[in-house]
Design a protein around this motif. Structure first.
Motif, mmCIF file in Angstrom:
data_model
loop_
_atom_site.group_PDB
_atom_site.id
_atom_site.type_symbol
_atom_site.label_atom_id
_atom_site.label_comp_id
_atom_site.label_asym_id
_atom_site.label_seq_id
_atom_site.Cartn_x
_atom_site.Cartn_y
_atom_site.Cartn_z
ATOM 1 N N ILE A 4 0.861 -1.190 0.000
ATOM 2 C CA ILE A 4 0.000 0.000 0.000
ATOM 3 C C ILE A 4 0.895 1.237 0.000
ATOM 4 N N THR A 5 0.698 2.109 -0.976
ATOM 5 C CA THR A 5 1.502 3.328 -1.092
ATOM 6 C C THR A 5 0.582 4.540 -1.100
ATOM 7 N N LEU A 6 0.791 5.459 -0.166
ATOM 8 C CA LEU A 6 0.045 6.717 -0.139
ATOM 9 C C LEU A 6 0.806 7.742 -0.965
ATOM 10 N N VAL A 7 0.156 8.258 -2.003
ATOM 11 C CA VAL A 7 0.802 9.181 -2.940
ATOM 12 C C VAL A 7 0.279 10.593 -2.697
ATOM 13 N N ASN A 8 1.152 11.468 -2.196
ATOM 14 C CA ASN A 8 0.745 12.859 -1.972
ATOM 15 C C ASN A 8 1.837 13.856 -2.357
ATOM 16 N N GLU A 9 2.819 13.399 -3.134
ATOM 17 C CA GLU A 9 3.869 14.286 -3.622
ATOM 18 C C GLU A 9 4.015 14.109 -5.130
ATOM 19 N N TYR A 10 4.446 15.164 -5.780
ATOM 20 C CA TYR A 10 4.496 15.211 -7.248
ATOM 21 C C TYR A 10 5.343 14.085 -7.830
ATOM 22 N N ASN A 11 6.560 13.914 -7.338
ATOM 23 C CA ASN A 11 7.457 12.908 -7.914
ATOM 24 C C ASN A 11 6.916 11.489 -7.725
ATOM 25 N N ASP A 12 6.283 11.247 -6.583
ATOM 26 C CA ASP A 12 5.702 9.924 -6.348
ATOM 27 C C ASP A 12 4.555 9.663 -7.317
ATOM 28 N N LEU A 13 3.747 10.694 -7.566
ATOM 29 C CA LEU A 13 2.635 10.542 -8.498
ATOM 30 C C LEU A 13 3.145 10.287 -9.911
ATOM 31 N N LEU A 14 4.160 11.026 -10.318
ATOM 32 C CA LEU A 14 4.724 10.839 -11.651
ATOM 33 C C LEU A 14 5.343 9.446 -11.791
ATOM 34 N N GLY A 15 6.018 8.978 -10.731
ATOM 35 C CA GLY A 15 6.600 7.644 -10.763
ATOM 36 C C GLY A 15 5.539 6.562 -10.880
ATOM 37 N N MET A 16 4.436 6.723 -10.142
ATOM 38 C CA MET A 16 3.344 5.751 -10.232
ATOM 39 C C MET A 16 2.751 5.736 -11.636
ATOM 40 N N TRP A 17 2.564 6.913 -12.220
ATOM 41 C CA TRP A 17 1.984 7.020 -13.555
ATOM 42 C C TRP A 17 2.888 6.346 -14.594
ATOM 43 N N ASN A 18 4.188 6.592 -14.503
ATOM 44 C CA ASN A 18 5.119 5.970 -15.444
ATOM 45 C C ASN A 18 5.100 4.452 -15.318
ATOM 46 N N ARG A 19 4.950 3.957 -14.066
ATOM 47 C CA ARG A 19 4.881 2.507 -13.879
ATOM 48 C C ARG A 19 3.608 1.949 -14.502
ATOM 49 N N LEU A 20 2.500 2.642 -14.308
ATOM 50 C CA LEU A 20 1.234 2.224 -14.923
ATOM 51 C C LEU A 20 1.356 2.188 -16.439
ATOM 52 N N GLU A 21 1.950 3.246 -16.986
ATOM 53 C CA GLU A 21 2.061 3.338 -18.443
ATOM 54 C C GLU A 21 2.927 2.212 -19.001
ATOM 55 N N SER A 22 3.978 1.852 -18.254
ATOM 56 C CA SER A 22 4.859 0.779 -18.693
ATOM 57 C C SER A 22 4.130 -0.556 -18.715
ATOM 58 N N LEU A 23 3.340 -0.827 -17.666
ATOM 59 C CA LEU A 23 2.607 -2.093 -17.591
ATOM 60 C C LEU A 23 1.463 -2.139 -18.591
ATOM 61 N N ALA A 24 0.893 -0.972 -18.914
ATOM 62 C CA ALA A 24 -0.296 -0.920 -19.760
ATOM 63 C C ALA A 24 0.026 -0.875 -21.243
ATOM 64 N N ASN A 25 1.268 -1.048 -21.624
ATOM 65 C CA ASN A 25 1.627 -1.033 -23.037
ATOM 66 C C ASN A 25 2.215 -2.363 -23.505
ATOM 67 N N SER A 26 1.869 -3.425 -22.778
ATOM 68 C CA SER A 26 2.238 -4.765 -23.215
ATOM 69 C C SER A 26 1.147 -5.282 -24.147
ATOM 70 N N ASP A 27 1.334 -6.495 -24.653
ATOM 71 C CA ASP A 27 0.348 -7.056 -25.579
ATOM 72 C C ASP A 27 -0.992 -7.297 -24.903
ATOM 73 N N LYS A 28 -0.936 -7.685 -23.638
ATOM 74 C CA LYS A 28 -2.170 -7.975 -22.920
ATOM 75 C C LYS A 28 -2.549 -6.783 -22.049
ATOM 76 N N ALA A 29 -3.804 -6.397 -22.102
ATOM 77 C CA ALA A 29 -4.253 -5.213 -21.368
ATOM 78 C C ALA A 29 -4.084 -5.401 -19.861
ATOM 79 N N LEU A 30 -3.701 -4.318 -19.199
ATOM 80 C CA LEU A 30 -3.575 -4.312 -17.747
ATOM 81 C C LEU A 30 -4.936 -4.028 -17.137
ATOM 82 N N ILE A 31 -5.329 -4.822 -16.143
ATOM 83 C CA ILE A 31 -6.587 -4.559 -15.450
ATOM 84 C C ILE A 31 -6.277 -3.793 -14.165
ATOM 85 N N VAL A 32 -6.904 -2.651 -14.019
ATOM 86 C CA VAL A 32 -6.672 -1.766 -12.875
ATOM 87 C C VAL A 32 -7.995 -1.572 -12.141
#
Length: 655
Positions: free
Chosen positions: A417-445
């Motif tokens: 469990i990660t509480l995100v309340n700072e800019y860099n943490d939010l950007l890091g989470m978004w980049n991780r999501l984007e990386s997982l969501a661009n594989s052949d199989k869709a990411l379920i969130v």
């Protein structure tokens, strides 16, 4: 204690003229009215009641002062103490309340302002133990009373030169209770006892529900018999009024009030209960709207909360659209709101009526346009659920609570469990999501949100997004599920906070619509995501998310076709899959759906906590994380069912 006890007994016995039961009920009810003390003052002055007469009601009823403390009516409390001269230390002689003074009744309802006011008065005695073994201090410690008031109680105890009034010693009912004062415990400590600085077996709001029956089953049965006898002895007038409704209608109303008593129910269920009471009560031959409004207020539902419920319903199954007489129901509902608000302005009511009718029309239109479940959702269900097959809800059945309640829990081994309340943490989470969501199989969130309400200058309530929870399976994480709680109430006190808010809005837009909102900005990913959002009754979350990510540009396009292929509503999937278990039109709630797969409870206790307060409590963080993660586990459990070929067959037909 003996001298004070006798003094109060003598005072009650010397009252020469008692009030009749009808007069007593009238004045006690007037003391409990929340808005003002005007009705109470007029009644006491017109009848010429004396303080001694009102205090004498403690023999068989709450006194007006005790009732006002119980209901939290501070203006009536001040009037009764300062102008009528009622005694704050008169104690109840009722069976289950013997020894309770006014401050006890305020404490049992967690009336902080009332407790603070009473403690400010020198004459208020806090050196009292009621016949259950509870003191002012031990009760205060478990009823959300702030630490500074606990310290005030301790100071008053130390400065009080009178002997303690120990009603447990002379008037004990020999039954078991919680919140016992350890200084006056009349039995040896047991291995099962929980002892804190202030109390033995301290309680919580949740554990108090049904606690008397659990601790004293035989006494509870006798009490139920006593209540039944009282019901049978109701007046002929009341029986005639009840007879205007059928037994089925009366039972429906009773069941609806039971739903409203449980604040952990979903907003849609609470609104449905109110609508049921309105529709069924319409046949009564008495003015019932005021009584209903007062009862809702007594149950701590205020105007803004009830108004908010209409914002929180799923557009596909709004209770207002299922009425056989929609115009009549809407009119009565608005009259109920007007009585709760105390606003008799007919023009405002007409405008509200018009707004509500427009809402009903829009909800009906949306409901007819949206199928329960469509082929694209079926295809998404089949393609995506397989990637969750390693999840099992049994991994959440780990830690029973101290009172034995079995509640589903996220542990360190089941989720990070990660509480995100700072800019860099939010950007890091978004980049991780984007990386997982661009594989052949869709990411379920899995997605969920918590929100609070804000009252506009005109008194209307609006929903404000507090947190956005995202849960997904990250192969780089050591736990099966990764949960991120994005704090969306980070303020605008600095440029850093402004950047966070801006990035959060772009993230929400990217998740739902794609990259159009930030294609001209280097912040965040710029590619569309191969991602599917999983929600539960997702319509309300989407409405609030749209408002959040575009607060100043008006309504965003709905992109209905695109959304349908990117969104999964678990509520609709389970209803479609489990038609035999959900035969009615009412959509199942999340707790109900969870019970399909586990005998352990999904707690919703934190749902109605204050989500505008920062920092979030540990229990709020746990609750928010579980509310998102549980969707992945439920979808996985449904995939484990042997008849999942049903959906594969549907997919083949659609292809």
């Amino acid at each position: 204690m003996d001298g004070q006890d006798k003094a109060h007994d003598d005072k009650s016995d010397q009252v020469g003229s008692h009030l009749s039961k009808q007069e007593a009920r009238q004045v006690v009810n007037a003391a409990g009215q929340k808005k003002s003390s005007e009705t109470l003052q007029q009644l006491i002055q017109s009848k010429g009641y004396q303080a001694s007469q009102l205090d004498a009601l403690a023999e068989f009823h709450k006194t007006p002062l005790q009732q006002a403390c119980w209901k939290g009516n501070l203006s009536s409390i001040q009037y009764l103490l300062e102008q009528v001269g009622c005694d704050a230390n008169v104690y109840s002689k009722q069976t289950f309340s013997y020894g309770k003074t006014a401050i006890f009744f305020a404490l049992t309802q967690s009336r902080r302002q009332v407790v603070q006011f009473l403690l400010s008065r020198q004459e208020v005695n806090v050196s009292i133990v009621n016949n259950k073994g509870q003191s002012v201090l031990s009760l205060a410690a478990s009823h959300n009373i702030p630490l500074e008031l606990l310290q005030t109680i301790q100071s008053k105890e130390e400065s009080d030169l009178t002997k303690w009034w120990n009603f447990r010693a002379k008037h004990s009912d020999n039954l078991e209770y919680g919140d016992l004062d350890p200084r006056f415990l009349d039995r040896p400590l047991r291995d099962t006892d929980v002892v804190t600085e202030y109390a033995v077996n301290p309680t919580t709001k949740k554990s108090r529900k049904g606690a008397f029956e659990r601790r004293n089953p035989e006494a509870a049965k006798e009490w139920q018999r006593h209540r039944q006898q009282n019901k049978q002895g109701e007046t002929q007038e009341k029986r005639e009024l009840n007879n205007t409704l059928s037994a089925e209608q009366q039972q429906a109303i009773h069941n609806a009030w039971e739903v409203l008593l449980d604040r952990s129910n979903s907003d849609k269920d609470l609104l449905e209960a109110i609508i049921t009471i309105v529709e069924q009560s319409d046949g009564l031959r008495k003015p019932w709207l005021s009584e209903m409004a007062n009862r809702l207020l007594e149950m701590r539902y205020d105007y803004n909360q009830v108004s908010r419920l209409t914002l929180a319903t799923n557009a596909q199954d709004d209770p207002m659209t299922r009425s056989n007489n929609n115009g009549r129901t809407t009119s009565l509902f608005l009259k109920l709101l007007a009585k709760m608000k105390g606003d008799g302005n007919s023009e405002d009511q007409k405008q509200s009526h018009s707004n509500m009718n427009q809402k009903v029309s829009k909800v009906k239109e949306k409901a007819t346009q949206s199928p329960a479940i469509d082929p694209e959702s079926l295809k998404a269900w089949s393609n995506l659920a397989s990637q969750l097959q390693h999840l099992s809800i049994s991994s959440l059945e780990q830690n029973p609570s101290n009172d034995g309640t079995k509640q589903l829990t996220l542990t360190d081994t089941t989720a990070s469990i990660t509480l995100v309340n700072e800019y860099n943490d939010l950007l890091g989470m978004w980049n991780r999501l984007e990386s997982l969501a661009n594989s052949d199989k869709a990411l379920i969130v899995a997605m969920d949100s918590e929100w609070t309400t804000d009252t506009d200058h005109d008194g209307s309530a609006s929903s404000i997004l507090s947190t956005l929870q995202l849960a997904f399976c990250d192969p780089l994480d050591e736990t099966p599920v990764s949960v991120y709680i994005v704090d969306l109430l980070v303020g605008s006190e600095s440029n850093e906070d402004d950047r966070f808010q801006s990035l959060a809005r772009k993230l929400v837009h990217w998740m739902i619509y794609g990259n159009s909102e930030h294609s001209d900005d280097s912040s965040g990913p710029i590619r569309d995501a191969n991602m599917c959002l999983l929600g539960f009754a997702i319509g309300h979350d989407l409405r609030i998310l749209r408002d959040f990510c575009n607060p100043s540009k008006g309504s965003m396009p709905t992109h209905t076709n695109k959304l349908r292929s990117q969104l999964l509503d678990l509520q609709m999937i389970l209803r479609e899959r489990r038609k035999s278990q959900f035969p009615t039109k009412q959509l199942p709630g999340l707790k109900t759906c969870t019970k399909l797969f586990s005998s352990w409870e999904l707690s919703k206790e934190e749902q109605r906590s204050d989500w505008s307060k920062r920092p979030l409590s540990k229990s709020q963080v746990q609750y928010a994380a579980l509310d998102a993660a549980i969707l992945l586990f439920l979808l996985a459990e449904e995939y484990h069912r042997p008849d999942s070929a049903y959906y594969h067959n549907n997919i083949e037909k659609n292809e």
